[in-house]
Each structure stands twice: as structure tokens, then as C-alpha cells.
Design an enzyme around this catalytic site. Sequence first.
Site, PDB file in Angstrom:
ATOM      1  N   LYS A 195      38.950  38.602  45.188  1.00  0.00           N
ATOM      2  CA  LYS A 195      40.160  38.613  44.393  1.00  0.00           C
ATOM      3  C   LYS A 195      40.612  40.051  44.516  1.00  0.00           C
ATOM      4  CE  LYS A 195      38.743  36.954  40.547  1.00  0.00           C
ATOM      5  NZ  LYS A 195      38.376  36.653  39.199  1.00  0.00           N
TER       6      LYS A 195
ATOM      7  N   THR B 206      47.755  40.776  31.073  1.00  0.00           N
ATOM      8  CA  THR B 206      47.279  39.924  32.117  1.00  0.00           C
ATOM      9  C   THR B 206      45.701  39.331  31.674  1.00  0.00           C
ATOM     10  OG1 THR B 206      46.352  42.071  33.208  1.00  0.00           O
ATOM     11  CG2 THR B 206      48.466  41.036  34.176  1.00  0.00           C
TER      12      THR B 206
ATOM     13  N   GLY C 286      42.853  37.423  30.687  1.00  0.00           N
ATOM     14  CA  GLY C 286      42.350  36.192  30.895  1.00  0.00           C
ATOM     15  C   GLY C 286      42.578  35.783  32.390  1.00  0.00           C
ATOM     16  N   THR C 287      43.069  36.512  33.379  1.00  0.00           N
ATOM     17  CA  THR C 287      43.550  36.068  34.586  1.00  0.00           C
ATOM     18  C   THR C 287      42.397  35.439  35.319  1.00  0.00           C
ATOM     19  OG1 THR C 287      43.103  37.971  35.398  1.00  0.00           O
ATOM     20  CG2 THR C 287      45.458  37.686  34.967  1.00  0.00           C
ATOM     21  N   GLY C 288      41.167  36.367  35.295  1.00  0.00           N
ATOM     22  CA  GLY C 288      39.851  35.612  35.879  1.00  0.00           C
ATOM     23  C   GLY C 288      39.380  34.262  35.669  1.00  0.00           C
ATOM     24  N   CYS C 289      39.190  34.176  34.144  1.00  0.00           N
ATOM     25  CA  CYS C 289      38.839  32.938  33.681  1.00  0.00           C
ATOM     26  C   CYS C 289      39.801  31.747  33.997  1.00  0.00           C
ATOM     27  CB  CYS C 289      38.864  33.122  32.142  1.00  0.00           C
ATOM     28  SG  CYS C 289      37.775  34.341  31.380  1.00  0.00           S
TER      29      CYS C 289
END
Length: 266
Positions: A175, A207, A209-212
Site C-alpha cells: 500500500k 483515516t 482504520g484504513t488498513g483494517c
Amino acid sequence: MSAPPRVLTIAGSDSGGGAGIQADLKTMLALGAHGMSVVTAVTAQNSLGVQGAWELPVEAVRAQYRSVVGDIGVQAVKTGMLASPALVTAVAELLTDRAAPVVVDPVSVSKHGDRLLADDALDAVRTRLLPLATVATPNLDEVAELTGVTVTDEPGLRRAAARLLAYGPRWVLVKGGHLPGGAAVDLLTDGREEHWLRAPRHDNRHTHGTGCTLASAVAVGLAEGLAVPEAVRRAKEYVTAAIAAGFALGAGIGPVDHGWRLRTRA
């Protein structure tokens, strides 16, 4: 009526509701899946950061997993916060020989810079967990910790992916959202084919929590039977819109909006 796709998240709890187990379950519901959970840690967390974290005993993690899998079954698994070598190893042992696809989000540091993975757990992630991954979804900080590769441009994404693939995952999604430029670009590759995924960069600081959210959305797509490239493409579209709709909450960094589709239809 037939049951929706069954997706299991193995991750830590975020008491503020923006990331971790809470974000995973919200994402799964928003995308039409039945989400289930194995809690690996409890955090005291809000928009300002992580004020405390407590691991669950390995036996509690094993018991949760066996309870869900033995009765309900799963069609995809997503892993998140696994704070210690013992937890990484235990989860890897549970997932060995599991037929369902596995999405590994190698969480190491929170959005606020709080440490969520012990330094001595990195080797267990490399040698025990990544070889089981259908897709691994590291951000650039996690890439640097796992491989030593510091990515500063798009060609660096390819170098990082090659290093990560050497640990054994079938696919890697590197990412690149933290790279400079007008678009947020990610690279998905299995070492043979490449998919460059670009999306508009939204001027929104909320932003958390984007990865989860992205990893959970990929897991839902795989549970539905989508091929990896299509599951990742759809997941990126969902999280991009969730970032655009992210909202202020508390005094710090707010969460992405997992329910943006509901509000769009209203």
C-alpha cells in the site's frame, strides 16, 4: 434464506471503534458478509492514540477460533493485531492446513504511532504467518520493518513486493498511500502479474482504520469466491469512498466511514 459469506477476523479490539475488530466487523456487514471474531488483545484507544493494550492468553485465542470454526465454519480469514511471538505462532498453527483464504494485515504500529507488535514478533510474522497468506497487505512502515526496504517512489513498491514474496505469501498488496503524489497507488502482485491500483487522494485527515478496513474488504471478496485481483480492486474502491467520508470524532484523528453506502442511499 441462505447464509451470507462467513468471514473471521483474528485481531485486537479498538475501544474507540475506528480500527481493529470493530472496523473489521463493520466492513464485513457493510459488504454483506457475516463477520465473526477472535479477539487477540484489548486496547484502551480513542482518537488521540492508544492508552493501553493487554494481550489475551494464547489458550483464549485458541478456544475462540475452535469454537467458531468447529461449529459455524469460515470462508475467509483476516488477521490483524498479533502483538507477541506467542500469539503469532499460535494463530499460524491454527491456520495451517486451513482451506479458506487468509488475508494477513501485519499490523505493527497504530495510526497514531503507538507500537502494536513486539520487535521480537517480527521474525514469527515473516516465517510463520506470511507463508500462510493468500494476500498480505502491508503499508510502507510495515514493509520497512519486515524487509528493511524503505519505499520512496513507485519503483520501490516493486522492490518491496519482491522481498515480501520471498517469505511465501501467494500475493502481496503493498500500500503506497503515504507516497507523495496526486493519486494513492498500491501494487498487487504474485511475482508474475502486476496490478497497479490508483485512486484519488482525498484531503481528509480522518483515516483511522484504513488498513483494517481494506484487509477485511479483501477477505469478504475472497469469501464470495472472487479472484484475488478482483477482490482487491473492489476493496480499494470501498475503502477509498470510506476515506472520503471519514468524519471527526473526539479531539484527534477520526475514523473512515464504514457505513458510507447507507448514508449515500439515504
